[in-house]
Write a protein that holds these residues in place. Structure first.
Motif, PDB file in Angstrom:
ATOM      1  N   LYS A  87      13.581   6.121 -10.675  1.00  0.00           N
ATOM      2  CA  LYS A  87      14.738   6.931 -10.324  1.00  0.00           C
ATOM      3  C   LYS A  87      14.938   8.006 -11.398  1.00  0.00           C
ATOM      4  CE  LYS A  87      17.108   2.776  -8.597  1.00  0.00           C
ATOM      5  NZ  LYS A  87      18.307   1.934  -8.756  1.00  0.00           N
ATOM      6  N   PRO A  88      15.606   9.091 -11.050  1.00  0.00           N
ATOM      7  CA  PRO A  88      15.890  10.113 -12.078  1.00  0.00           C
ATOM      8  C   PRO A  88      16.613   9.528 -13.296  1.00  0.00           C
ATOM      9  CG  PRO A  88      16.285  11.019  -9.904  1.00  0.00           C
ATOM     10  CD  PRO A  88      15.979   9.556  -9.706  1.00  0.00           C
ATOM     11  N   ASP A  89      17.442   8.509 -13.085  1.00  0.00           N
ATOM     12  CA  ASP A  89      18.151   7.876 -14.208  1.00  0.00           C
ATOM     13  C   ASP A  89      17.214   7.146 -15.163  1.00  0.00           C
ATOM     14  OD1 ASP A  89      21.277   6.917 -12.526  1.00  0.00           O
ATOM     15  OD2 ASP A  89      20.583   8.801 -13.406  1.00  0.00           O
ATOM     16  N   ASP A  90      15.988   6.935 -14.757  1.00  0.00           N
ATOM     17  CA  ASP A  90      15.012   6.303 -15.649  1.00  0.00           C
ATOM     18  C   ASP A  90      14.398   7.304 -16.628  1.00  0.00           C
ATOM     19  OD1 ASP A  90      13.936   4.405 -12.816  1.00  0.00           O
ATOM     20  OD2 ASP A  90      15.193   3.709 -14.467  1.00  0.00           O
ATOM     21  N   THR A  91      14.713   8.560 -16.465  1.00  0.00           N
ATOM     22  CA  THR A  91      14.188   9.582 -17.362  1.00  0.00           C
ATOM     23  C   THR A  91      14.645   9.335 -18.792  1.00  0.00           C
ATOM     24  OG1 THR A  91      14.066  11.260 -15.627  1.00  0.00           O
ATOM     25  CG2 THR A  91      14.215  12.047 -17.900  1.00  0.00           C
ATOM     26  N   ALA A  92      13.687   9.223 -19.696  1.00  0.00           N
ATOM     27  CA  ALA A  92      13.999   8.905 -21.089  1.00  0.00           C
ATOM     28  C   ALA A  92      12.701   8.876 -21.882  1.00  0.00           C
ATOM     29  CB  ALA A  92      14.689   7.554 -21.199  1.00  0.00           C
ATOM     30  N   VAL A  93      12.860   8.794 -23.195  1.00  0.00           N
ATOM     31  CA  VAL A  93      11.731   8.456 -24.044  1.00  0.00           C
ATOM     32  C   VAL A  93      11.712   6.936 -24.174  1.00  0.00           C
ATOM     33  CG1 VAL A  93      10.653   8.685 -26.302  1.00  0.00           C
ATOM     34  CG2 VAL A  93      11.873  10.629 -25.295  1.00  0.00           C
ATOM     35  N   TYR A  94      10.582   6.354 -23.892  1.00  0.00           N
ATOM     36  CA  TYR A  94      10.453   4.902 -23.931  1.00  0.00           C
ATOM     37  C   TYR A  94       9.755   4.489 -25.226  1.00  0.00           C
ATOM     38  CZ  TYR A  94      12.046   4.445 -19.155  1.00  0.00           C
ATOM     39  OH  TYR A  94      12.828   4.454 -18.022  1.00  0.00           O
ATOM     40  N   TYR A  95      10.398   3.579 -25.922  1.00  0.00           N
ATOM     41  CA  TYR A  95       9.892   3.101 -27.200  1.00  0.00           C
ATOM     42  C   TYR A  95       9.511   1.634 -27.103  1.00  0.00           C
ATOM     43  CZ  TYR A  95      11.982   7.341 -29.127  1.00  0.00           C
ATOM     44  OH  TYR A  95      12.307   8.644 -29.390  1.00  0.00           O
ATOM     45  N   CYS A  96       8.427   1.300 -27.757  1.00  0.00           N
ATOM     46  CA  CYS A  96       7.957  -0.077 -27.822  1.00  0.00           C
ATOM     47  C   CYS A  96       8.268  -0.631 -29.201  1.00  0.00           C
ATOM     48  CB  CYS A  96       6.452  -0.106 -27.572  1.00  0.00           C
ATOM     49  SG  CYS A  96       5.695  -1.736 -27.649  1.00  0.00           S
ATOM     50  N   GLY A  97       8.818  -1.838 -29.228  1.00  0.00           N
ATOM     51  CA  GLY A  97       9.138  -2.489 -30.482  1.00  0.00           C
ATOM     52  C   GLY A  97       8.397  -3.807 -30.618  1.00  0.00           C
ATOM     53  N   ALA A  98       8.044  -4.137 -31.846  1.00  0.00           N
ATOM     54  CA  ALA A  98       7.351  -5.397 -32.136  1.00  0.00           C
ATOM     55  C   ALA A  98       8.068  -6.099 -33.270  1.00  0.00           C
ATOM     56  CB  ALA A  98       5.896  -5.123 -32.530  1.00  0.00           C
ATOM     57  N   GLY A  99       8.193  -7.425 -33.155  1.00  0.00           N
ATOM     58  CA  GLY A  99       8.878  -8.159 -34.209  1.00  0.00           C
ATOM     59  C   GLY A  99       8.517  -9.622 -34.210  1.00  0.00           C
ATOM     60  N   LEU A 100       8.944 -10.289 -35.255  1.00  0.00           N
ATOM     61  CA  LEU A 100       8.745 -11.728 -35.325  1.00  0.00           C
ATOM     62  C   LEU A 100       9.824 -12.414 -34.486  1.00  0.00           C
ATOM     63  CD1 LEU A 100       7.917 -12.098 -39.115  1.00  0.00           C
ATOM     64  CD2 LEU A 100       6.330 -12.065 -37.178  1.00  0.00           C
TER      65      LEU A 100
END
Length: 127
Positions: A87-100
């Motif tokens: 959807k247009p509302d999904d427009t964004a920069v998507y970031y991936c995070g990693a953690g313990l």
């Protein structure tokens, strides 16, 4: 040092699909919880989805539940985000995070639980 790299973003029309990938290097991927967050212009960073070490347990925001699917391939040190019915509302920069792994209520949805982040990949959904 753990490095995280996202890929797969792009410009699509509403209703289309995209698959984001996130590859981790410099650390034990199978020992990391992984998540996707997104940041849209004028909005706060938003939790999208997360996955536990084995991939058995997944978590989604209400806004993407039923449309997005997170998965991981520990042999390839990669986590994926399959995004359908965009959807247009999904427009964004998507970031991936990693953690313990962390163990408190809603930990998976907490950005501070992830120590390493990628630079993001742009997803633009046109109407």
């Amino acid at each position: 040092q753990v490095q995280v790299a996202e890929s797969g973003g792009g410009l699509v029309q509403a209703g289309a699909s995209l698959r984001l990938s996130c590859t981790v290097s410099g650390g034990a991927f199978s020992a990391m919880i992984m998540a996707w967050f997104r940041l849209a212009p004028g909005k706060e960073r938003e939790f999208v989805s997360a996955i536990d070490l084995s991939g058995e347990h997944t978590y989604y925001s209400d806004s993407v539940q039923g449309r997005f699917t997170i998965s991981r391939d520990n042999a390839k040190d990669t986590v994926y985000l399959q995004m359908n019915s965009l959807k247009p509302d999904d427009t964004a920069v998507y970031y991936c995070g990693a953690g313990l792994p962390v163990y408190y209520d809603n930990a998976y949805r907490d950005a501070s639980a992830y120590a390493s982040w990628g630079r993001g990949t742009q997803v633009t959904v046109s109407s």
